[in-house]
Design a protein around this motif. Structure first.
Motif, short mmCIF file in Angstrom:
data_model
loop_
_atom_site.label_atom_id
_atom_site.label_comp_id
_atom_site.label_asym_id
_atom_site.label_seq_id
_atom_site.Cartn_x
_atom_site.Cartn_y
_atom_site.Cartn_z
N GLN A 219 0.82 -1.21 0.00
CA GLN A 219 0.00 0.00 0.00
C GLN A 219 0.86 1.26 0.00
O GLN A 219 0.55 2.24 -0.69
CB GLN A 219 -0.93 -0.01 1.22
N CYS A 220 1.93 1.23 0.78
CA CYS A 220 2.82 2.38 0.87
C CYS A 220 3.51 2.64 -0.48
O CYS A 220 3.61 3.79 -0.93
CB CYS A 220 3.87 2.12 1.95
N GLU A 221 3.97 1.58 -1.13
CA GLU A 221 4.63 1.73 -2.42
C GLU A 221 3.65 2.17 -3.50
O GLU A 221 4.02 2.91 -4.42
CB GLU A 221 5.30 0.41 -2.80
N LEU A 222 2.40 1.75 -3.39
CA LEU A 222 1.39 2.17 -4.35
C LEU A 222 1.14 3.67 -4.26
O LEU A 222 0.94 4.34 -5.27
CB LEU A 222 0.09 1.39 -4.09
N LYS A 223 1.18 4.22 -3.04
CA LYS A 223 0.91 5.64 -2.85
C LYS A 223 2.15 6.51 -3.01
O LYS A 223 2.11 7.58 -3.62
CB LYS A 223 0.29 5.88 -1.47
#
Length: 398
Positions: A219-223
């Protein structure tokens, strides 16, 4: 909802399956305050079980034990749902009439009638039919928390959210307990190595943290395009019996917050400092500390972090996202409970403002605590403290 109307006095067919449950949902008219049968049942005392009773009272795929647990749920679930409906009725009227909140209220009323319409569970065939009904109802409630989050967000300017916190804490923990009991019964229909129902007999906190960190990193890498690593130390080899689902909910929420804070605080740096997680366990309890160097929070903001609807996220467009499962490993069917929890905290990096207060409510319900120590300008430490199922002293009741 639409479908065939079933008289509350007529038993639901014992030949139901999950498929024709959804084809045959009853449409019960709802009057917000006038529900005499629900009011009567809500006055009854609830019978709560300890986790040890779940583990040691029987074994998977034992017809006699399945009949006993089904009989317990047949009596217990209507009482618990009736008490939840009564909580809805005590909300401020303007809040209760919000379309999202009222739809959840109606959903619980419908579930109460479906469960009380099922007259008995005395045979293996009736137990199977009852289990199909439970699965249908669990699926029906999959988006409950999302609806509540939207509803209370729309009402946030109409009422003081502090007045709503007790309601949400109570509703969230009651909902968790009902789902744990129902999913435990359903999971007992199969033999899964390492599990007794939903109880993981040798749970490794390190493995749980790694699973939660993996999803939070995605999720962090997606954002943000990158994510900090998670370093785990302490008693990394410890194992014990525990229910993984609420533990995963809490840890995933806290690790996700730590990753987001770290990434945002060091957005101009080439390297991200790691999030550090420490595990400590003894014969009585266990503690997991999550530490980040994400800048911390001002002292006057820390109490607000525990309030529902409070969020430090800037991008409210993330409100539409959510995760439906945590993947407890393997095709064992046990991870269906996480899909049913379907909580907003799990998906986007931030937005709803339900994740942290719900996590604390879950920790307290599990007989423990979730505490925050923040140093503004440096970072934040979160301490999750929980008791063992089979340790000395009081544990908790489901």
């Amino acid at each position: 909802t639409t479908g065939v109307k079933v008289s509350p006095s007529k038993p639901i067919s014992h030949s139901w399956t999950p498929t024709n449950y959804h084809r045959s949902k009853s449409k019960f008219p709802v009057t917000f305050y006038s529900q005499k049968e629900i009011a009567r049942v809500a006055e009854k005392n609830s019978t709560r079980l300890t986790p040890a009773q779940l583990i040691y009272a029987g074994k998977p795929r034992d017809p006699k034990y399945l009949l006993r647990t089904a009989a317990y749920l047949h009596k217990e679930l209507p009482i618990r749902i009736a008490k939840m409906v009564r909580r809805f009725q005590k909300l401020p009227h303007i809040v209760g009439l919000n379309p999202h909140i009222h739809s959840v209220h109606e959903l619980y009323v419908n579930s109460f009638h479906h469960l009380t319409d099922f007259k008995k569970v005395d045979t293996v065939e009736e137990e199977m039919a009852y289990s199909h009904l439970l699965r249908g109802l669990l699926d029906e409630h999959q988006d409950t928390v999302t609806k509540l989050a939207h509803g209370f967000r729309e009402c946030r300017l109409l009422v003081d959210m502090d007045d709503i916190s007790d309601f949400l804490d109570s509703l969230q923990t009651s909902r968790l307990a009902i789902r744990l009991l129902a999913e435990h019964h359903l999971a007992l229909h199969q033999v899964v190595p390492g599990y007794i129902g939903i109880v993981r007999t040798k749970l490794s906190p390190k493995e749980i943290i790694e699973e939660c960190a993996s999803f939070a990193a995605q999720q962090c890498e997606l954002k943000y395009g990158r994510s900090p690593r998670v370093d785990i130390d302490g008693q990394t080899s410890v194992e014990f019996a525990y229910i993984a689902v609420p533990l995963m909910y809490i840890l995933e929420e806290v690790v996700k917050n730590a990753m987001r804070a770290t990434t945002e605080a060091h957005r101009h740096s080439m390297h991200l400092p790691p999030v550090k997680v420490t595990i400590v366990s003894n014969t009585t309890d266990f503690t997991i500390r999550i530490s980040d160097v994400g800048g911390g929070m001002p002292a006057d903001e820390v109490p607000r972090a525990w309030q529902y609807m409070y969020s430090t996220a800037d991008d409210k467009s993330e409100l539409t996202g959510e995760r439906t499962g945590l993947g407890m490993g393997g095709d064992d069917g046990v991870d269906r409970l996480t899909a049913c929890l379907s909580r907003p905290a799990a998906g986007p990096m931030a937005g709803f403002g339900f994740g942290l207060p719900t996590s604390r409510a879950f920790a307290r319900y599990l007989g423990g605590s979730l505490d925050m120590h923040s140093m503004f300008g440096h970072g934040t430490d979160i301490f999750l403290h929980l008791k063992h199922f089979d340790g000395p002293g009081h544990t908790f009741y489901i």
